[in-house]
Scaffold this motif. Structure first.
Motif, PDB file in Angstrom:
ATOM      1  N   LEU A 217       0.821  -1.202   0.000  1.00  0.00           N
ATOM      2  CA  LEU A 217       0.000   0.000   0.000  1.00  0.00           C
ATOM      3  C   LEU A 217       0.860   1.257   0.000  1.00  0.00           C
ATOM      4  N   VAL A 218       2.035   1.179   0.622  1.00  0.00           N
ATOM      5  CA  VAL A 218       2.943   2.323   0.647  1.00  0.00           C
ATOM      6  C   VAL A 218       3.487   2.613  -0.752  1.00  0.00           C
ATOM      7  N   VAL A 219       3.906   1.582  -1.471  1.00  0.00           N
ATOM      8  CA  VAL A 219       4.651   1.799  -2.712  1.00  0.00           C
ATOM      9  C   VAL A 219       3.759   1.871  -3.955  1.00  0.00           C
ATOM     10  N   LYS A 221       0.887   3.501  -4.861  1.00  0.00           N
ATOM     11  CA  LYS A 221       0.370   4.777  -5.360  1.00  0.00           C
ATOM     12  C   LYS A 221       1.314   5.952  -5.118  1.00  0.00           C
ATOM     13  N   ALA A 222       2.490   5.706  -4.541  1.00  0.00           N
ATOM     14  CA  ALA A 222       3.392   6.803  -4.190  1.00  0.00           C
ATOM     15  C   ALA A 222       3.873   7.561  -5.423  1.00  0.00           C
ATOM     16  N   GLY A 223       4.232   6.842  -6.480  1.00  0.00           N
ATOM     17  CA  GLY A 223       4.743   7.491  -7.674  1.00  0.00           C
ATOM     18  C   GLY A 223       3.712   8.399  -8.326  1.00  0.00           C
ATOM     19  N   GLU A 224       2.485   7.923  -8.402  1.00  0.00           N
ATOM     20  CA  GLU A 224       1.433   8.746  -9.010  1.00  0.00           C
ATOM     21  C   GLU A 224       1.169   9.992  -8.183  1.00  0.00           C
ATOM     22  N   ALA A 225       1.211   9.857  -6.852  1.00  0.00           N
ATOM     23  CA  ALA A 225       1.001  11.024  -5.986  1.00  0.00           C
ATOM     24  C   ALA A 225       2.141  12.022  -6.134  1.00  0.00           C
ATOM     25  N   LEU A 226       3.364  11.538  -6.278  1.00  0.00           N
ATOM     26  CA  LEU A 226       4.500  12.438  -6.503  1.00  0.00           C
ATOM     27  C   LEU A 226       4.307  13.224  -7.788  1.00  0.00           C
ATOM     28  N   ALA A 227       3.824  12.562  -8.828  1.00  0.00           N
ATOM     29  CA  ALA A 227       3.609  13.236 -10.113  1.00  0.00           C
ATOM     30  C   ALA A 227       2.511  14.282 -10.022  1.00  0.00           C
ATOM     31  N   THR A 228       1.349  13.888  -9.525  1.00  0.00           N
ATOM     32  CA  THR A 228       0.210  14.805  -9.524  1.00  0.00           C
ATOM     33  C   THR A 228       0.353  15.918  -8.494  1.00  0.00           C
ATOM     34  N   GLY A 229       1.272  15.759  -7.536  1.00  0.00           N
ATOM     35  CA  GLY A 229       1.507  16.846  -6.589  1.00  0.00           C
ATOM     36  C   GLY A 229       1.976  18.117  -7.260  1.00  0.00           C
ATOM     37  N   ALA A 343      -6.344   2.616   4.564  1.00  0.00           N
ATOM     38  CA  ALA A 343      -6.484   3.890   3.864  1.00  0.00           C
ATOM     39  C   ALA A 343      -5.523   4.933   4.426  1.00  0.00           C
ATOM     40  N   SER A 344      -5.304   4.900   5.732  1.00  0.00           N
ATOM     41  CA  SER A 344      -4.380   5.855   6.342  1.00  0.00           C
ATOM     42  C   SER A 344      -2.958   5.633   5.860  1.00  0.00           C
ATOM     43  N   VAL A 345      -2.589   4.368   5.668  1.00  0.00           N
ATOM     44  CA  VAL A 345      -1.262   4.074   5.118  1.00  0.00           C
ATOM     45  C   VAL A 345      -1.132   4.677   3.720  1.00  0.00           C
ATOM     46  N   VAL A 346      -2.174   4.515   2.907  1.00  0.00           N
ATOM     47  CA  VAL A 346      -2.152   5.078   1.557  1.00  0.00           C
ATOM     48  C   VAL A 346      -2.062   6.598   1.611  1.00  0.00           C
ATOM     49  N   VAL A 347      -2.870   7.214   2.476  1.00  0.00           N
ATOM     50  CA  VAL A 347      -2.890   8.671   2.557  1.00  0.00           C
ATOM     51  C   VAL A 347      -1.574   9.211   3.097  1.00  0.00           C
ATOM     52  N   LEU A 348      -1.016   8.542   4.111  1.00  0.00           N
ATOM     53  CA  LEU A 348       0.287   8.968   4.627  1.00  0.00           C
ATOM     54  C   LEU A 348       1.337   8.960   3.522  1.00  0.00           C
ATOM     55  N   THR A 349       1.336   7.910   2.733  1.00  0.00           N
ATOM     56  CA  THR A 349       2.324   7.785   1.670  1.00  0.00           C
ATOM     57  C   THR A 349       2.108   8.810   0.568  1.00  0.00           C
ATOM     58  N   THR A 350       0.871   8.896   0.076  1.00  0.00           N
ATOM     59  CA  THR A 350       0.591   9.837  -1.007  1.00  0.00           C
ATOM     60  C   THR A 350       0.734  11.276  -0.541  1.00  0.00           C
ATOM     61  N   THR A 381       4.484  -1.541  -8.811  1.00  0.00           N
ATOM     62  CA  THR A 381       3.860  -2.651  -9.531  1.00  0.00           C
ATOM     63  C   THR A 381       4.710  -3.912  -9.445  1.00  0.00           C
ATOM     64  N   LEU A 382       6.017  -3.757  -9.560  1.00  0.00           N
ATOM     65  CA  LEU A 382       6.923  -4.903  -9.438  1.00  0.00           C
ATOM     66  C   LEU A 382       6.831  -5.519  -8.048  1.00  0.00           C
ATOM     67  N   TYR A 383       6.744  -4.679  -7.019  1.00  0.00           N
ATOM     68  CA  TYR A 383       6.619  -5.205  -5.660  1.00  0.00           C
ATOM     69  C   TYR A 383       5.316  -5.997  -5.509  1.00  0.00           C
ATOM     70  N   ALA A 384       4.232  -5.504  -6.109  1.00  0.00           N
ATOM     71  CA  ALA A 384       2.971  -6.241  -6.068  1.00  0.00           C
ATOM     72  C   ALA A 384       3.106  -7.600  -6.747  1.00  0.00           C
ATOM     73  N   ALA A 385       3.835  -7.651  -7.866  1.00  0.00           N
ATOM     74  CA  ALA A 385       4.027  -8.915  -8.572  1.00  0.00           C
ATOM     75  C   ALA A 385       4.793  -9.923  -7.720  1.00  0.00           C
ATOM     76  N   LEU A 386       5.706  -9.438  -6.905  1.00  0.00           N
ATOM     77  CA  LEU A 386       6.545 -10.328  -6.105  1.00  0.00           C
ATOM     78  C   LEU A 386       5.872 -10.795  -4.816  1.00  0.00           C
ATOM     79  N   THR A 387       4.929 -10.028  -4.293  1.00  0.00           N
ATOM     80  CA  THR A 387       4.427 -10.309  -2.942  1.00  0.00           C
ATOM     81  C   THR A 387       2.945 -10.616  -2.844  1.00  0.00           C
TER      82      THR A 387
END
Length: 403
Positions: A217-219, A221-229, A343-350, A381-387
């Motif tokens: 959950l941390v990894v 959506k982080a990239g998309e949030a960095l972009a849209t910020g 959800a809090s984990v997602v929000v903290l990360t994003t 996405t790669l982390y999701a594929a592995l875990t």
């Protein structure tokens, strides 16, 4: 309750949460940039969304205690939504220009109310939706939230540009009040609260597979949030007017985000949770990379509009997939707490990614910033594929397998 009725009720609730949050995340950065604030300062303004990251602290007592008269979930949702509408309408009262400090305090207040309401709303969604309905339910959830964000951000930005701040906040408050009617008419069935000893967040720390899942959950959506910020400031610096940005996000963003969320939600059950996360995550990484290409080439208004549309579709699909998996990970008796923790984990990360986005854009330039964001999307996405290895079929309360 019929599925269509459930989805209609949830649509109104998630639209209500997206409306003020959209003004904060989409319109406010543009207005601050026009006032001359630096990129790092605008990025740090995302910290006003901190209540969304901390709501897990008060989720357990909300799960445990509820109104027997108004409903376990509805008893929180209805008054909180009315308070949010009142606060937005109150911003239209002062004469003259709107003080930035007052606006920031109001943003923090609305975020606190909406984040608290979201705890009860997510609990209600998990209570109402069966496992087979969750794909569509989360598609509707993401779509309605995005509709609210586009109305509150893109459309209200255009309204602000045309008529000023007083009509803008009157419109925001009025729409939020109108969206209150479905929950006001809903009669929530009585439900017994769960045992108090089972509500502690310690359960998430001891649950098998919790650490890899929360890391995902941390990894993811982080990239998309960095972009849209930095997306709004990028559009400002690209020479677009407030109205251009408002209609790009409010027209193209509205349609594309809606299509993406509904498409993603409808495909989750067909593809399966794991395949949906991987396919949609890959599409999301590619869409963010398009921003980097646009920033390198001095893209035209038409190209920027097309890229914005693609990214909104991709983000809606990926969000619907991860939200569905989050619902699957909830215990039925503790839905509000379990979903809120995730959800809090997602929000903290994003939120953290958005907060540092200004520093990244200033150091790397917009093209380098968006390239870094795309790489982070691919890594998630790669982390999701592995875990991520969910069971082939999900019964109510079945646990996800993450290793």
């Amino acid at each position: 309750m019929k599925t269509a009725t459930k989805l209609g009720l949830l649509s109104s609730l998630y639209l209500s949460q997206g409306l003020p949050f959209g003004f904060f995340t989409q319109a406010l950065p543009v207005l601050l940039r026009h006032q001359g604030l630096s990129l790092p300062a605008i990025g740090l303004a995302h910290l006003l969304a901190l209540p969304w990251a901390l709501k897990f602290l008060w989720a357990p007592p909300m799960d445990r205690h509820g109104s027997s008269r108004w409903g376990r979930r509805r008893g929180y949702i209805l008054p909180l939504q009315c308070l949010s509408a009142g606060l937005l309408l109150g911003l239209a009262l002062p004469d003259g220009s709107l003080d930035t400090r007052l606006l920031m305090a109001a943003v923090l207040g609305v975020n606190l109310l909406a984040a608290t309401q979201d705890v009860a709303t997510d609990g209600l969604a998990v209570d109402l939706l069966t496992p087979t309905e969750r794909g569509w339910g989360n598609g509707i959830q993401v779509a309605a939230y995005r509709v609210g964000m586009i109305l509150g951000g893109g459309v209200m930005l255009a309204v602000f540009d045309a008529v000023g701040w007083r009509p803008t906040f009157l419109a925001l408050g009025a729409v939020l009040l109108a969206a209150t009617f479905p929950i006001a008419r809903y009669r929530e069935p009585p439900s017994a609260p769960p045992a108090a000893q089972s509500l502690g967040l310690r359960w998430w720390l001891t649950r098998p597979g919790a650490a890899p899942w929360l890391t995902l959950l941390v990894v993811y959506k982080a990239g998309e949030a960095l972009a849209t910020g930095m997306l709004r400031t990028f559009l400002v610096d690209a020479g677009l007017s407030l109205t251009d940005i408002g209609w790009m996000l409010g027209g193209v963003g509205f349609t594309a985000g809606l299509v993406g969320a509904l498409l993603g939600g409808s495909l989750v059950a067909r593809l399966g949770r794991r395949k949906a996360l991987l396919v949609f995550g890959g599409i999301q990484a590619g869409a963010v990379l398009l921003y980097a290409l646009a920033a390198r080439g001095g893209a035209s208004h038409a190209v920027l509009t097309a890229v914005c549309g693609v990214e909104h579709v991709a983000s809606g699909m990926a969000t619907a997939a991860v939200f569905t998996a989050m619902m699957d990970a909830c215990r039925p008796d503790h839905a509000a707490t379990d979903y809120t923790v995730q959800a809090s984990v997602v929000v903290l990360t994003t939120g953290a990614a958005a907060a540092v986005s200004g520093f990244s854009a200033q150091a790397l330039g917009y093209a380098g910033h968006f390239t870094l964001a795309a790489l982070l999307c691919a890594a998630g996405t790669l982390y999701a594929a592995l875990t991520f290895h969910p069971p082939r079929s999900l019964a109510p309360g079945a646990a996800l397998e993450v290793s």
